[in-house]
Design an enzyme around this catalytic site. Structure first.
Site, short mmCIF file in Angstrom:
data_model
loop_
_atom_site.label_atom_id
_atom_site.label_comp_id
_atom_site.label_asym_id
_atom_site.label_seq_id
_atom_site.Cartn_x
_atom_site.Cartn_y
_atom_site.Cartn_z
N ASP A 156 -31.25 74.06 72.22
CA ASP A 156 -31.83 72.96 71.96
C ASP A 156 -32.73 72.89 70.44
O ASP A 156 -33.70 73.90 70.15
CB ASP A 156 -32.28 71.42 72.03
N ASP A 309 -35.61 62.47 72.78
CA ASP A 309 -35.26 63.61 71.19
C ASP A 309 -36.65 64.18 70.93
O ASP A 309 -36.73 63.85 69.44
CB ASP A 309 -34.01 63.83 70.68
ZN LIG Z 1 -34.29 68.00 69.98
#
Ligand SMILES: [Zn+2]
Length: 455
Positions: A156, A309
């Site tokens: 990611d 996130d």
């Molecule tokens: Zn991320």
């Protein structure tokens, strides 16, 4: 203390198809019994926690956070990040691998787990890199990383560009039965774009980041997923067409799950004109139409889970000083100077989210866009499956990871009070309704918000 009688709250546990006022007995850190009110008598020495008017939920889980540790203590550490997570109601968070060093060795995974154990807050679930150094070329030793404690695999922050590398990763992970979380971006198309392509990127005078940069890559990766049955998870999808692609792949047998961030279900691209770099992220905020499609997909089950996130950044990384006075951009037709547009484009991507996620998700419940049951699926039951944790339910014998919230408590987002080390949020000053009261991990209270004030 690891034993409690949690009395009188509304227990919402979709994994057990349970939603009723009930008492929950926790003994030595495990769920011992759940009964109609008044039927359980607290064993001697077991304190009662009165939860009348509150909701008692299986602990919330976040499958996608950046704790910046090892490597970037000015942004966040495992200590500050897990305390922020506990305050946000999370009993476990999955910490991404783009640290320094990258989490691509068992030693780094073990470092993360050791640090987390010392904090006595939210559990940390290490996410292993898929490729060494996140360079997209050489696969990590998946079995060794799983053995060290990794429960999810992801590069990611950076997409896996080589489809051959990705296919090999899918084969290995299918064998080991772990999911891969994919950051979906075709970098030829995103081309360092700094805002959604359209009116807002024009107004800022920055390169656009088109929806196609996400959807082209999702299309490719779901084609691979349909072939393999490997568990594929789409991270932070941002637009209507991505939702459609997930629906389509599922109908064709793909073993696919997906997540959305609170900012993508709460804000559209116009927030960038107000908040500047504190609303800049990858993928960017999209159109109002995308926002509506995402909310509908959260309600109908296409979107499986909420992920913050959580991406802490210090003010210098966000170029806040260079952009002082530029935001909010008030008048229609206003433009940034070339210098300011450059500073905006170079500002780091991402915003923090651990301490606002629940309140924003509760906003959807209060607006009747999703049900309370759906909220718990999105924030607990479904992420537990993704990260291969026996969690996300309040079943007898399971570890007592429990989140108690006040669904009606109104509060104002004050970044200065955050337990996170960073302040990069576009939600400052917002009024939210719904807040964590207690976060209990393995029967231990790791966050106590009773009394209305943060402890
Ligand atoms: Zn991320």
């Amino acid at each position: 203390m690891k034993s409690w009688l949690v009395r009188g709250g509304r227990v919402i546990d979709p994994a057990n198809d349970f939603d009723a006022i009930a008492d929950v007995l926790v003994v030595d850190g495990s769920i011992d019994a759940i009964e109609e009110p008044g039927r359980i008598h607290a064993p001697e020495g077991v304190p009662v926690i009165d939860t009348h008017g509150w909701w008692v939920l299986p602990g919330l889980l976040d499958p996608h956070v950046h704790l910046r540790d090892p490597g970037f203590p000015q942004k966040e550490t495992i200590t500050s990040g897990l305390r922020a997570a506990a305050a946000g109601g999370f009993t476990a968070v999955a910490a991404m691998a783009n640290t320094s060093p990258v989490n691509d060795t068992p030693d780094t995974t073990r470092y993360m787990l050791d640090r987390a154990r010392a904090v006595h807050a939210t559990r940390l679930i290490p996410v292993s890199a898929v490729t060494k150094g996140l360079l997209g070329a050489e696969l990590v030793d998946f079995a060794a990383m799983a053995e060290a404690g990794a429960r999810l695999f992801s590069d990611d922050g950076i997409p896996i560009d080589d489809p051959v590398i990705l296919s090999r990763a899918l084969d290995e992970l299918l064998r080991l039965n772990f999911a891969i979380s994919l950051h979906e971006e075709d970098r030829h198309l995103s081309d360092e774009g700094a805002a959604n392509t359209g009116e807002v990127s024009k107004c800022l005078g920055v390169k656009g980041y088109p929806v196609s940069a996400e959807t082209a890559r999702i299309r490719r990766d779901l084609a691979l997923a349909i072939g393999t049955e490997a568990p594929v998870h789409i991270a932070h999808l941002s637009c209507a067409e991505s939702v459609e692609l997930v629906r389509h792949a599922r109908r064709n047998g793909a073993n696919v799950t997906c997540e959305v961030t609170p900012h993508h279900f709460w804000l559209d691209e116009h927030a960038v004109l107000e908040w500047g770099p504190n609303a800049k992220m990858n993928p960017p905020l999209r159109s109002e139409r995308d926002l509506e499609a995402i909310r509908a997909a959260m309600a109908d089950g296409t979107i499986d889970m909420i992920a913050t996130d959580h991406a802490p950044h210090d003010p210098a990384s966000k170029n806040l000083e260079r952009l002082a006075g530029c935001f909010p951009m008030k008048t229609a037709g206003a433009h940034l100077s070339d210098e300011a547009a450059g500073a905006f484009s170079r500002a780091a991507n991402g915003i923090i989210g651990l301490e606002t996620s629940l309140g924003l998700a509760m906003g959807l419940v209060h607006k009747k866009i999703i049900s309370a049951r759906r909220l718990v699926e999105l924030m607990s039951a479904n992420p537990a499956r993704l990260i291969r944790m026996e969690a996300g339910a309040l079943s007898q014998g399971m570890s007592a990871d429990v989140t108690v919230i006040d669904p009606e408590l109104e509060w104002t987002v004050e970044p200065a009070r955050f337990l996170s080390k960073s302040r990069n949020t576009p939600f400052a000053g917002m009024q939210l309704k719904g807040k964590t009261i207690l976060t209990i991990v393995g029967g231990e209270i790791v966050y106590d918000g009773r009394g209305g004030q943060r402890g």
